[in-house]
Design a protein around this motif. Sequence first.
Motif, short mmCIF file in Angstrom:
data_model
loop_
_atom_site.label_atom_id
_atom_site.label_comp_id
_atom_site.label_asym_id
_atom_site.label_seq_id
_atom_site.Cartn_x
_atom_site.Cartn_y
_atom_site.Cartn_z
N SER A 60 49.72 34.76 48.59
CA SER A 60 48.14 34.43 49.02
C SER A 60 47.01 34.81 48.91
CB SER A 60 48.93 33.11 50.13
OG SER A 60 47.75 32.32 50.64
N ILE A 61 47.22 35.73 50.15
CA ILE A 61 45.75 36.50 50.72
C ILE A 61 45.19 37.41 49.54
CG2 ILE A 61 44.41 38.23 52.60
CD1 ILE A 61 46.47 37.33 54.20
N PHE A 62 46.09 37.96 49.20
CA PHE A 62 45.27 38.20 47.32
C PHE A 62 44.75 37.62 46.42
CE2 PHE A 62 45.79 41.70 43.88
CZ PHE A 62 45.14 42.41 44.17
N ARG A 63 45.69 36.55 45.91
CA ARG A 63 45.22 35.67 45.44
C ARG A 63 43.51 34.85 45.72
NH1 ARG A 63 50.65 32.40 44.86
NH2 ARG A 63 51.54 33.24 42.44
N GLN A 64 43.39 34.86 46.86
CA GLN A 64 42.29 34.66 47.44
C GLN A 64 41.20 35.22 47.25
OE1 GLN A 64 41.60 33.47 51.55
NE2 GLN A 64 44.15 32.77 51.62
N PHE A 65 40.94 36.19 47.19
CA PHE A 65 40.21 37.69 46.41
C PHE A 65 40.34 38.37 45.31
CE2 PHE A 65 40.95 37.72 51.23
CZ PHE A 65 39.87 37.74 51.63
N PHE A 66 41.20 37.85 44.23
CA PHE A 66 41.39 39.05 43.26
C PHE A 66 41.72 38.28 41.88
CE2 PHE A 66 41.80 42.42 46.71
CZ PHE A 66 41.16 43.33 46.18
N VAL A 67 41.65 36.72 42.15
CA VAL A 67 42.07 35.65 40.77
C VAL A 67 40.59 35.90 40.35
CG1 VAL A 67 42.69 33.60 39.98
CG2 VAL A 67 44.27 34.61 41.70
N MET A 68 40.70 36.45 38.93
CA MET A 68 39.43 35.95 38.54
C MET A 68 39.17 35.45 36.96
SD MET A 68 38.77 40.25 38.32
CE MET A 68 40.21 40.48 38.05
N HIS A 69 40.22 34.77 36.68
CA HIS A 69 40.10 33.13 36.09
C HIS A 69 40.95 32.29 35.76
CE1 HIS A 69 41.02 32.36 31.41
NE2 HIS A 69 40.00 33.14 30.94
N LYS A 70 41.27 31.54 35.15
CA LYS A 70 41.78 30.91 35.19
C LYS A 70 43.46 30.80 35.17
CE LYS A 70 41.12 27.85 31.51
NZ LYS A 70 40.40 26.87 30.48
N LEU A 71 43.91 32.03 34.04
CA LEU A 71 45.00 32.34 34.06
C LEU A 71 45.75 33.38 34.43
CD1 LEU A 71 44.31 31.90 29.80
CD2 LEU A 71 45.65 29.87 31.45
N SER A 139 51.12 45.45 33.12
CA SER A 139 51.45 44.61 32.50
C SER A 139 50.17 43.76 33.84
CB SER A 139 52.81 43.63 32.58
OG SER A 139 52.84 43.13 32.25
N ALA A 140 51.19 44.17 35.03
CA ALA A 140 50.40 43.95 36.06
C ALA A 140 48.58 43.13 36.77
CB ALA A 140 51.06 44.25 37.21
N MET A 141 48.52 44.13 35.64
CA MET A 141 47.34 44.08 35.50
C MET A 141 46.31 43.29 35.48
SD MET A 141 46.35 48.60 36.66
CE MET A 141 44.35 48.50 36.54
N TYR A 142 46.98 43.30 33.37
CA TYR A 142 46.47 42.25 32.31
C TYR A 142 46.54 40.80 33.17
CZ TYR A 142 45.15 45.65 29.21
OH TYR A 142 44.16 46.35 28.33
N ALA A 143 47.71 40.75 33.72
CA ALA A 143 47.69 39.33 34.21
C ALA A 143 46.91 38.80 35.16
CB ALA A 143 48.84 39.33 35.01
N LEU A 144 46.14 39.75 35.67
CA LEU A 144 45.56 39.82 37.41
C LEU A 144 43.84 39.03 36.82
CD1 LEU A 144 45.25 40.28 40.47
CD2 LEU A 144 44.33 41.98 39.19
N VAL A 145 43.67 39.53 35.19
CA VAL A 145 42.73 39.06 34.43
C VAL A 145 42.76 38.08 33.53
CG1 VAL A 145 41.35 41.23 34.88
CG2 VAL A 145 42.66 40.79 32.63
N GLY A 146 44.41 37.51 33.54
CA GLY A 146 44.59 36.56 33.26
C GLY A 146 44.97 36.59 31.49
N VAL A 147 45.59 37.90 30.60
CA VAL A 147 46.82 38.42 29.76
C VAL A 147 47.67 38.71 30.18
CG1 VAL A 147 46.44 39.83 27.95
CG2 VAL A 147 44.16 39.38 28.78
N HIS A 148 48.66 37.55 29.25
CA HIS A 148 50.01 38.15 30.03
C HIS A 148 51.27 39.05 28.66
CE1 HIS A 148 49.44 35.60 33.14
NE2 HIS A 148 48.63 35.21 33.07
N TYR A 149 51.08 40.00 29.34
CA TYR A 149 52.17 40.96 28.72
C TYR A 149 53.83 40.95 29.25
CZ TYR A 149 48.78 42.20 26.27
OH TYR A 149 46.76 42.17 25.27
N LEU A 150 54.37 39.84 28.90
CA LEU A 150 55.42 39.81 29.99
C LEU A 150 56.64 41.12 29.56
CD1 LEU A 150 56.54 36.02 30.18
CD2 LEU A 150 55.17 37.20 31.42
#
Length: 204
Positions: A60-71, A139-150
Amino acid sequence: DSIESAIAKEMDVQKDRYKPERMDVLMEQTHFAKCELKYLYQCFKQNCPSGYVTKEQFVSIFRQFFVMHKLSDARPYAELVFNTFDDDGNGRISFSEFAVQLSMFNKGTLDQRLDWLFDLYDSTRRGYIEEEDFMCVCSAMYALVGVHYLKEKHFPIKLRRHLRHQFQKLDKNRDGKITRLEFIEGCKSDAQICQSMERLRTVW
């Protein structure tokens, strides 16, 4: 309630709360001065009255600081970072664990920061990294910027080739595994990685 019962109640609550290492011990384990540790502890307790951070709180804390895109999905990367902070693997981060890791990022040596990066890739703590671990972190890093490779098969061919090339550069003996020593020595010989690690220091 009487004063005695109030004190007893508080002591019962404290049994379930984490008590940090003594200040002098933490000063030896970190690069922080006494006044810095006191300030950090006050901030930590203010946000985490229980004295520790659970994985869900950390995400939850991480999301507050590092979410950069709606996806953006910060959870996969946040969980990887959480695992490196949770040194004893008990599912929560104590103030001592937090202070040691923060000190390493801010004032630690390049070797210490690369040691942490190895642990980020080696999330299962096997003592070595395989190619799939590279894919997982990427994959986790791309998800952070809104690109998903599951799954690995969803990675673009060029990206998969690039990751495989980077893995092979570090896998000096070509056994399909990168040991901690191979990883640290390989990263230190790469100027671009060293520069990236220096920029990472400023994030924390």
